[in-house]
Design a protein around this motif. Structure first.
Motif, mmCIF file in Angstrom:
data_model
loop_
_atom_site.group_PDB
_atom_site.id
_atom_site.type_symbol
_atom_site.label_atom_id
_atom_site.label_comp_id
_atom_site.label_asym_id
_atom_site.label_seq_id
_atom_site.Cartn_x
_atom_site.Cartn_y
_atom_site.Cartn_z
ATOM 1 N N UNK A 376 63.414 -34.815 -1.616
ATOM 2 C CA UNK A 376 64.358 -33.780 -1.392
ATOM 3 C C UNK A 376 66.018 -34.172 -1.641
ATOM 4 N N UNK A 378 66.505 -36.221 -4.376
ATOM 5 C CA UNK A 378 66.665 -35.957 -5.796
ATOM 6 C C UNK A 378 66.564 -34.515 -6.036
ATOM 7 N N UNK A 379 66.180 -33.820 -5.468
ATOM 8 C CA UNK A 379 66.010 -32.319 -5.628
ATOM 9 C C UNK A 379 67.422 -31.860 -5.565
ATOM 10 N N UNK A 380 68.015 -31.929 -4.533
ATOM 11 C CA UNK A 380 69.342 -31.665 -4.227
ATOM 12 C C UNK A 380 70.242 -32.201 -5.261
ATOM 13 N N UNK A 381 70.044 -33.417 -5.742
ATOM 14 C CA UNK A 381 71.132 -34.054 -6.511
ATOM 15 C C UNK A 381 70.975 -33.398 -7.850
ATOM 16 N N UNK A 382 69.573 -33.292 -8.350
ATOM 17 C CA UNK A 382 69.424 -32.609 -9.609
ATOM 18 C C UNK A 382 70.009 -31.181 -9.918
ATOM 19 N N UNK A 383 70.469 -30.609 -8.707
ATOM 20 C CA UNK A 383 71.092 -29.489 -8.566
ATOM 21 C C UNK A 383 72.680 -29.519 -8.891
ATOM 22 N N UNK A 384 73.170 -30.839 -8.958
ATOM 23 C CA UNK A 384 74.592 -31.017 -8.728
ATOM 24 C C UNK A 384 75.299 -31.465 -7.643
ATOM 25 N N UNK A 385 74.285 -31.377 -6.594
ATOM 26 C CA UNK A 385 75.023 -32.025 -5.343
ATOM 27 C C UNK A 385 75.241 -33.016 -5.188
ATOM 28 N N UNK A 386 76.369 -33.772 -4.989
ATOM 29 C CA UNK A 386 76.609 -35.310 -4.905
ATOM 30 C C UNK A 386 75.914 -35.588 -3.853
ATOM 31 N N UNK A 387 75.479 -37.135 -3.979
ATOM 32 C CA UNK A 387 74.715 -38.038 -2.968
ATOM 33 C C UNK A 387 75.078 -37.729 -1.498
ATOM 34 N N UNK B 75 73.441 -35.867 -10.252
ATOM 35 C CA UNK B 75 74.308 -34.952 -9.972
ATOM 36 C C UNK B 75 75.153 -34.721 -11.019
ATOM 37 N N UNK B 78 73.291 -33.045 -14.131
ATOM 38 C CA UNK B 78 73.200 -31.667 -13.743
ATOM 39 C C UNK B 78 74.920 -31.190 -14.026
#
Lengths: 428, 257
Positions: A376, A378-387, B75, B78
Motif C-alpha cells: 500500500x 508503494x502504491x501511494x508513493x508511485x502516485x507521487x505521495x511522499x513517504x 514519489x 512519479x
C-alpha cells in the motif's frame, strides 16, 4: 502480610495528602467508599488486572511534575456547545457559559451541591457496582476524594452539546473529578470533553441512561504528553437506550481508560471506541484501554472498537471483556482491538475475553498487531505521495473503523482534523 | 523519451536474476507493447522502473527525459512523469478516492514547484475526467479501490493516469480480468490520453488489447531481455504461432509452467 501492610501504608500516604470534602449529599457514598478502599488497598504489579500497566504513579502521594502544555487551538468551535471549563480541576465559572438556562438539562457543580437528591442515588453507586468481579480502587479513591465535577440531569432532547474543557495551569496539579449524569426516559445529550487536565488526573463519570434515552460521548485526550491519567466511565443502559462513547488519545506518558457498561434493559445498545496514537520518544507512551461489558437483558448490542498506533517503543494495552449473563439471549456482542506498530521496539498487549452463560447469542472478538503494508505504501508513493505523507494516510486508513463509530459527520471531521494535526507534527 | 540501457536486476533477498541486460528506447508520443511468456520479467521491469522494494539493480540505467529514474524514490519518479497502472490495484480502506487523488496531484505539483490545484479546479477536472471513464460520483467518494469490481479498479487506474498527466505510462496487464466491454472502456480512456508528449508501454499477454490500443512498436520479451522488435504484425504472429519459434531462434528453452 508484608504486602498488605505496604498497601495500607501506600493508601494512608495518598489519603493524607487529600482534603476529602465533608457533608453534602455525597457524604454517605464517600464514607462507604473509604471503607471499601481501606479493605481493597491500591493494586500492585502482581494484580492480574495491572499486569501490563504499572499503577504506582496513580497511587503515589504526589504526582510527577508535568510542564504546562502550550496553548492549542480550541476544539469543537462552531458546534453551538455549552462550554464548561475546569482549570486544574476547579470549575472556572468566569471562563464558562452559565450552568442554568438551557431547556431540558440541569447542571450543578459537585463542589456546590450540598443537596441534590437525584444525584445521591447515582454518586458512587455505579462505581461501587463496578468493583465486581474486578476491583477498581482508583475509581473508589475518586468517589472518596473528588473535589469537583458536574451533576447533569437531562430531561429532554438537548440539541447543544455540553463541552467540558480541561485546562492545565500548574505543574503539580492533581485533580480528582467526578461527573454524574442521569438521562431521564427518552432524553438525549452529547458530552464533549477535551483539553489537558493536569499533571495527574483521576476522573470518574457515572452515567444512568434510562429507558429510550440516548447518550453520545466524544472525548479528545492530549496533546499534553507528560500527564498521567486514569479515567473510568461507568454506565448503566436501560431498555431501548443507547450509549456511544469515542475517545481519541494523542500523546500521554501514561493513560488508563476504563469503561464499565451494563446493558440492563432489553434492546439496549452500547458502543465504545478508541483511537490512540503515541510516540514514545519523549519519556515513553503507555496507553491502556480496559473495558468490561455486561449483558444482562434480551437482545442487547455491544461493540468495542479499539485501535492504537505505536511508535518509538510505545506500549499499547487492551483488556476487554464481554460477559453475557444467563438469560441474556439474542445478545450481539462484538469486540476488536488492533494495533499498528510503526517500529519493532513498540509493543501491543491484548487480552480479549468472552464469558457467556446464554446459548442463543452472537459474540465475536478479534485482536491483531501489524506493521504498515509495504504494498500500500508503494502504491501511494508511485502516485507521487511522499513517504511520510503516505504513512500518515495509511495511519488514517488503519484508524478509520474506530473513527467511523462517531455518528455525527461534523464531529467526525473535527476528530480527523485533530488527528491530521498530530500526524503532521510526528513524522519521521 | 525513456531510454533503458543494459538493465540487470536480481531479487534483493535471493540469488535469482530476472532482468539480464535489457535495452529499450521509447520515443515521446509512441506506444510500445511488450509481450512475452510468463516469467519473462515483464512485471519486474514495471516494478523496477517505478521503484518497488525488493529488487536490486546490479547494472544499467533508465533515463526519462534526461533524469536517471533508478536513483530516485518512487514519489520522485512519479513527479518526474512516470506512471504505472497496476495489474492488481491496492485497496486502501478509510481513505477516500478523491482525497487520495487530490493528495497525489498536489504532491506532484509541489515537487515540481508548481502551485497546488484549488479544490474547485480539482473538482471540476476530476468530474469531467471521471465522467469520460463512466466513473460515478459515488465511486469517487468511496475508499480507494475498496469493494470495486475488477473493471472499476482498472478504470480507477486510468482515472489516476488522466489526473496525474504523466509523460511515461506503463500499463501492467491492464487487460487481465476484464471482459470485452470493460476492456474497450479502459482502452478508450488510454487512447484519449495519447499525445505527442506522452508515451506508453503496454505490457500484455494477449493481442486483443492491442486491437484497441494500437501500438507503434511491439517487443517480445523472454528470459529478462528483449528478443525481438517489430511492428503490430509481430503481435499477430505471436497470437497465431505462440512464442516457441521465437524462443527457439534465440536458443531459449521454454520454462515449464
Amino acid at each position: 502480610m508484608m504486602a498488605t501492610l505496604d498497601k495500607a501504608t501506600a493508601l494512608d500516604a495518598r489519603l493524607a495528602r487529600l482534603s476529602v470534602p465533608a457533608g453534602g449529599f455525597a457524604a454517605k457514598a464517600r464514607r462507604e467508599a473509604l471503607e471499601r478502599l481501606s479493605a481493597a488497598g491500591f493494586p500492585g504489579r502482581r494484580d492480574e488486572y495491572w499486569r501490563w500497566t504499572n499503577p504506582t504513579a496513580f497511587a503515589a502521594p504526589e504526582p510527577a511534575r508535568a510542564e504546562v502544555p502550550a496553548a492549542q487551538p480550541e476544539m469543537f468551535d462552531g458546534f453551538g456547545r455549552i462550554r464548561l471549563v475546569f482549570t486544574d480541576g476547579v470549575f472556572d465559572a468566569a471562563a464558562s457559559d452559565a450552568l442554568s438556562g438551557e431547556e431540558g438539562i440541569e447542571i450543578t457543580r459537585l463542589a456546590e451541591a450540598p443537596d441534590v437528591n437525584w444525584a445521591a442515588s447515582v454518586y458512587g453507586t455505579l462505581e461501587a457496582a463496578g468493583q465486581v468481579p474486578v476491583l477498581r480502587p482508583f475509581a473508589t479513591l475518586n468517589t472518596v476524594a473528588a473535589t469537583d465535577g458536574l451533576l447533569i440531569r437531562v430531561t429532554g432532547r438537548v440539541k447543544r452539546p455540553v463541552n467540558v474543557i480541561y485546562r492545565h495551569k500548574s505543574e503539580v496539579s492533581d485533580p480528582i473529578l467526578h461527573h454524574v449524569i442521569r438521562l431521564e426516559p427518552g432524553a438525549e445529550m452529547t458530552l464533549l470533553e477535551n483539553g489537558p487536565s493536569g499533571a495527574r488526573f483521576n476522573k470518574v463519570i457515572e452515567v444512568e441512561v434510562a429507558e429510550g434515552a440516548r447518550f453520545h460521548h466524544i472525548r479528545a485526550q492530549g496533546p499534553d504528553h507528560k500527564r498521567q491519567a486514569i479515567t473510568h466511565i461507568f454506565a448503566r443502559i436501560a431498555e431501548g437506550a443507547l450509549f456511544k462513547s469515542f475517545t481519541l488519545t494523542v500523546n500521554g506518558r501514561l493513560t488508563r481508560n476504563e469503561c464499565v457498561l451494563w446493558l440492563d434493559g432489553d434492546n439496549a445498545v452500547a458502543h465504545v471506541a478508541g483511537a490512540a496514537l503515541g510516540d514514545g520518544a519523549d519519556g515513553g507512551f503507555h496507553h491502556d484501554d480496559t473495558v468490561f461489558v455486561t449483558h444482562d437483558a434480551l437482545n442487547g448490542e455491544s461493540r468495542q472498537v479499539f485501535k492504537k498506533v505505536l511508535k518509538n517503543a510505545a506500549v499499547g494495552v487492551f483488556q476487554g471483556k464481554i460477559l453475557v449473563k444467563p438469560g441474556a439471549q439474542k445478545t450481539d456482542g462484538y469486540q476488536i482491538s488492533q494495533s499498528l506498530l510503526l517500529d519493532a521496539a513498540s509493543q501491543f498487549l491484548g487480552k480479549p475475553e468472552l464469558e457467556i452463560y446464554a446459548d442463543d447469542v452472537k459474540c465475536s472478538h478479534g485482536s491483531t498487531t501489524g506493521a504498515i503494508d509495504p504494498t500500500a505504501l508503494y502504491y501511494l508513493r508511485s502516485r507521487g505521495v511522499p513517504l511520510e505523507e503516505a504513512k500518515s494516510l495509511l495511519v488514517l486508513s488503519f484508524l478509520a473503523d474506530a473513527i467511523d463509530e462517531i455518528e455525527d459527520p461534523a464531529l467526525k471531521d473535527e476528530i480527523v482534523a485533530r488527528l491530521e494535526a498530530w500526524l503532521a507534527t510526528h513524522r519521521g | 523519451m525513456l531510454e533503458i540501457r543494459n538493465l540487470h536486476v536480481k531479487l534483493e533477498d535471493q540469488d535469482k536474476v530476472i532482468l539480464k541486460g535489457l535495452d529499450l528506447t521509447v520515443e515521446s508520443g509512441s506506444v510500445h507493447a511488450i509481450m512475452g511468456p510468463n516469467g519473462s520479467g515483464k512485471s519486474t521491469l514495471s516494478y523496477v522502473l517505478s521503484g518497488r522494494d525488493g529488487y536490486e539493480v546490479t547494472d544499467g540505467s533508465a533515463v526519462l527525459d534526461g533524469q536517471e529514474l533508478l536513483d530516485m524514490e518512487p514519489e520522485a519518479r512519479a513527479a518526474a512523469g512516470l506512471f504505472l497502472a497496476f495489474q492488481y490495484p491496492v485497496e486502501i480502506p478509510g481513505v477516500g478516492n478523491m482525497t487520495f487523488l487530490r493528495t497525489a496531484v498536489n504532491a506532484q505539483r509541489k515537487a515540481r514547484g508548481e502551485e497546488e490545484l484549488s479544490s474547485t479546479d480539482f473538482l471540476k477536472e476530476i468530474r469531467a475526467k471521471a465522467k469520460a471513464l463512466k466513473i460515478d460520483a459515488e465511486m469517487l467518494k468511496r475508499p480507494v479501490n475498496v469493494g470495486f469490481s475488477g473493471g472499476e479498479k482498472k478504470r480507477n487506474e486510468i482515472l489516476q493516469m488522466a489526473m496525474l498527466e504523466p509523460k511515461m505510462c506503463i500499463l501492467d496487464e491492464t487487460d487481465s480480468g476484464l471482459d470485452v466491454d470493460a476492456m474497450r472502456l479502459v482502452a478508450d480512456g488510454v487512447n484519449a490520453l495519447r499525445s505527442p508528449e506522452r508515451s506508453f508501454i503496454v505490457i500484455t499477454h494477449y493481442q486483443r488489447l492491442l486491437d484497441h490500443i494500437k501500438p507503434d512498436v511491439v517487443h517480445i520479451m523472454a528470459d529478462g531481455r528483449i528478443l525481438q522488435t517489430g511492428g503490430p504484425e509481430l503481435a499477430l504472429e505471436v497470437e497465431k504461432n505462440g512464442y516457441a519459434d521465437i524462443l527457439k531462434a534465440h536458443g531459449i528453452v521454454a520454462e515449464e509452467a
